[in-house]
Design a protein around this motif. Sequence first.
Motif, mmCIF file in Angstrom:
data_model
loop_
_atom_site.group_PDB
_atom_site.id
_atom_site.type_symbol
_atom_site.label_atom_id
_atom_site.label_comp_id
_atom_site.label_asym_id
_atom_site.label_seq_id
_atom_site.Cartn_x
_atom_site.Cartn_y
_atom_site.Cartn_z
ATOM 1 N N VAL A 101 -5.191 13.837 -12.961
ATOM 2 C CA VAL A 101 -6.599 14.029 -12.281
ATOM 3 C C VAL A 101 -6.882 12.863 -12.311
ATOM 4 O O VAL A 101 -7.710 12.568 -11.364
ATOM 5 C CB VAL A 101 -7.200 14.659 -13.581
ATOM 6 N N VAL A 102 -6.981 11.901 -13.413
ATOM 7 C CA VAL A 102 -7.574 10.242 -13.163
ATOM 8 C C VAL A 102 -6.928 9.657 -11.989
ATOM 9 O O VAL A 102 -7.924 9.263 -11.230
ATOM 10 C CB VAL A 102 -7.332 9.484 -14.493
ATOM 11 N N GLN A 103 -5.859 9.844 -11.886
ATOM 12 C CA GLN A 103 -5.028 9.131 -10.729
ATOM 13 C C GLN A 103 -5.634 9.744 -9.474
ATOM 14 O O GLN A 103 -6.036 8.785 -8.470
ATOM 15 C CB GLN A 103 -3.714 9.232 -10.821
ATOM 16 N N GLN A 104 -5.717 10.976 -9.303
ATOM 17 C CA GLN A 104 -6.226 11.584 -7.865
ATOM 18 C C GLN A 104 -7.556 11.402 -7.574
ATOM 19 O O GLN A 104 -7.963 10.968 -6.514
ATOM 20 C CB GLN A 104 -5.753 13.160 -7.978
ATOM 21 N N LEU A 105 -8.450 11.112 -8.600
ATOM 22 C CA LEU A 105 -9.956 10.896 -8.522
ATOM 23 C C LEU A 105 -9.987 9.500 -8.391
ATOM 24 O O LEU A 105 -11.226 9.059 -7.633
ATOM 25 C CB LEU A 105 -10.754 11.350 -9.632
ATOM 26 N N THR A 106 -9.271 8.349 -8.965
ATOM 27 C CA THR A 106 -9.647 6.831 -8.621
ATOM 28 C C THR A 106 -8.873 6.096 -7.980
ATOM 29 O O THR A 106 -8.933 5.130 -7.423
ATOM 30 C CB THR A 106 -9.999 6.511 -10.131
ATOM 31 N N PHE A 107 -7.447 6.485 -8.025
ATOM 32 C CA PHE A 107 -6.216 5.674 -7.359
ATOM 33 C C PHE A 107 -5.547 6.205 -6.477
ATOM 34 O O PHE A 107 -5.233 7.437 -6.524
ATOM 35 C CB PHE A 107 -5.808 4.921 -8.485
ATOM 36 N N SER A 108 -4.971 5.759 -5.309
ATOM 37 C CA SER A 108 -3.702 6.125 -4.984
ATOM 38 C C SER A 108 -2.724 4.944 -4.651
ATOM 39 O O SER A 108 -3.364 3.912 -4.659
ATOM 40 C CB SER A 108 -4.299 7.138 -3.645
ATOM 41 N N PHE A 109 -1.587 5.391 -3.877
ATOM 42 C CA PHE A 109 -0.550 4.361 -3.754
ATOM 43 C C PHE A 109 -0.117 4.756 -2.414
ATOM 44 O O PHE A 109 1.148 5.042 -2.037
ATOM 45 C CB PHE A 109 0.390 4.454 -4.774
ATOM 46 N N PRO A 110 -0.675 4.471 -1.195
ATOM 47 C CA PRO A 110 -0.411 4.905 0.127
ATOM 48 C C PRO A 110 0.509 3.997 0.777
ATOM 49 O O PRO A 110 0.604 2.584 0.323
ATOM 50 C CB PRO A 110 -1.573 4.842 0.998
ATOM 51 N N LYS A 111 1.589 4.038 1.809
ATOM 52 C CA LYS A 111 2.223 3.177 2.575
ATOM 53 C C LYS A 111 1.801 2.995 3.755
ATOM 54 O O LYS A 111 0.995 3.800 4.594
ATOM 55 C CB LYS A 111 3.802 3.808 2.504
ATOM 56 N N MET A 112 1.619 1.698 4.112
ATOM 57 C CA MET A 112 1.297 1.145 5.137
ATOM 58 C C MET A 112 2.025 1.580 6.256
ATOM 59 O O MET A 112 3.378 1.373 6.464
ATOM 60 C CB MET A 112 1.317 -0.394 5.289
ATOM 61 N N ILE A 113 1.451 2.246 7.363
ATOM 62 C CA ILE A 113 2.172 2.456 8.651
ATOM 63 C C ILE A 113 1.968 1.892 9.887
ATOM 64 O O ILE A 113 0.786 1.814 10.126
ATOM 65 C CB ILE A 113 2.224 4.213 8.903
ATOM 66 N N GLY A 114 2.613 1.149 10.334
ATOM 67 C CA GLY A 114 2.449 0.165 11.760
ATOM 68 C C GLY A 114 1.956 -1.029 11.457
ATOM 69 O O GLY A 114 2.277 -1.453 10.335
ATOM 70 N N TYR A 115 1.695 -1.999 12.319
ATOM 71 C CA TYR A 115 1.862 -3.292 12.402
ATOM 72 C C TYR A 115 0.332 -3.734 12.678
ATOM 73 O O TYR A 115 0.281 -5.095 12.886
ATOM 74 C CB TYR A 115 2.693 -3.802 13.273
ATOM 75 N N SER A 116 -0.438 -3.184 12.514
ATOM 76 C CA SER A 116 -1.755 -3.703 12.950
ATOM 77 C C SER A 116 -2.456 -4.646 11.858
ATOM 78 O O SER A 116 -3.508 -5.129 12.229
ATOM 79 C CB SER A 116 -3.015 -2.353 13.111
ATOM 80 N N MET A 117 -2.060 -4.612 10.654
ATOM 81 C CA MET A 117 -2.455 -5.592 9.641
ATOM 82 C C MET A 117 -1.672 -6.709 9.248
ATOM 83 O O MET A 117 -1.854 -7.477 8.352
ATOM 84 C CB MET A 117 -2.755 -4.905 8.421
ATOM 85 N N VAL A 118 -0.571 -7.030 10.180
ATOM 86 C CA VAL A 118 0.153 -7.972 9.951
ATOM 87 C C VAL A 118 -0.411 -8.954 10.160
ATOM 88 O O VAL A 118 -1.477 -9.330 11.184
ATOM 89 C CB VAL A 118 1.558 -8.079 10.775
ATOM 90 N N PRO A 119 -0.285 -10.497 9.295
ATOM 91 C CA PRO A 119 0.731 -10.667 8.207
ATOM 92 C C PRO A 119 0.234 -10.240 6.686
ATOM 93 O O PRO A 119 1.097 -10.353 5.879
ATOM 94 C CB PRO A 119 1.008 -12.162 8.328
ATOM 95 N N GLU A 120 -1.135 -9.799 6.704
ATOM 96 C CA GLU A 120 -1.545 -9.277 5.550
ATOM 97 C C GLU A 120 -0.855 -8.376 4.601
ATOM 98 O O GLU A 120 -0.363 -8.190 3.768
ATOM 99 C CB GLU A 120 -3.080 -9.156 5.552
ATOM 100 N N ILE A 121 -0.719 -7.310 5.551
ATOM 101 C CA ILE A 121 0.215 -6.094 5.085
ATOM 102 C C ILE A 121 1.179 -5.965 6.123
ATOM 103 O O ILE A 121 0.797 -5.683 7.598
ATOM 104 C CB ILE A 121 -0.626 -4.932 4.771
ATOM 105 N N SER A 122 2.491 -5.519 5.665
ATOM 106 C CA SER A 122 3.492 -5.335 6.669
ATOM 107 C C SER A 122 3.824 -3.700 6.762
ATOM 108 O O SER A 122 3.447 -3.023 5.896
ATOM 109 C CB SER A 122 4.684 -5.947 6.301
ATOM 110 N N HIS A 123 4.657 -3.391 7.683
ATOM 111 C CA HIS A 123 4.958 -1.874 7.885
ATOM 112 C C HIS A 123 5.792 -1.554 6.533
ATOM 113 O O HIS A 123 6.875 -2.155 6.388
ATOM 114 C CB HIS A 123 5.781 -1.626 9.042
ATOM 115 N N GLY A 124 5.420 -0.464 5.863
ATOM 116 C CA GLY A 124 6.299 0.032 4.535
ATOM 117 C C GLY A 124 5.543 -0.481 3.442
ATOM 118 O O GLY A 124 6.155 0.003 2.439
ATOM 119 N N ASP A 125 4.612 -1.514 3.262
ATOM 120 C CA ASP A 125 4.278 -1.894 2.051
ATOM 121 C C ASP A 125 3.446 -0.746 1.489
ATOM 122 O O ASP A 125 2.704 -0.119 2.007
ATOM 123 C CB ASP A 125 3.337 -2.982 2.107
ATOM 124 N N ARG A 126 3.549 -0.717 0.091
ATOM 125 C CA ARG A 126 2.904 0.031 -0.639
ATOM 126 C C ARG A 126 1.682 -0.487 -1.491
ATOM 127 O O ARG A 126 1.757 -1.490 -1.951
ATOM 128 C CB ARG A 126 3.924 0.822 -1.743
#
Length: 211
Positions: free
Chosen positions: A59-84
Amino acid sequence: MKRNVQSSKKRLKAKNYSSKKKSSKQKAKARKRKKRRLLRQLVREMSLSLFIVSVLILVVQQLTFSFPKMIGYSMVPEISHGDRMLVNKIGAVKRFQLIYYQDPESKEKSIRRVIGLPNERLKYHEDQLFINEVEIPERFLEKQVAQAKTSETVFTDNFYLEEVTGTSTVPKQQYFVLGDNRPYATDSRMFGFVKKKDIIGIVEMRVLPLR
């Protein structure tokens, strides 16, 4: 007569011994049953406690945190495709933070960097960001901008906010976002502003892969 008395005493002693032995066995069995009962009770209580803790963590995790995966290359080089990434769902939105949001129409979730805040005017000119006519340095792009200059080009195309969104200021409760991979990113220059209600949280850090 004496023999009969002695024989009776022996039988009585044997009977008492047998009774004591039987009583001891019964007590031992009773203790074992009690131990098993206490052990089962302890296991049930521990299982229930573990279940409750697991539910609370979920419940706490759902309300306060999540761990998504980056899809695409719009944030390269800060975040790469597939980064969690680790996303904080209760953080306040500030300029240059990375936000995790959901497109209200496609329902797709993405990560972009906040550039313009509500009620602000902005423009880009020769790789310089101006907010309300004040130059704001983007230090996270220094390397990319320097490389663009050596090639006699710009990393972020020149534009005024009104040219790409049709409005001169960022609306209330909305944000202007850009991808760090400016020449190729899909961002507010194409799809417009991100509404506050569509922001899921603030990206705090990369979780995987470890670098």
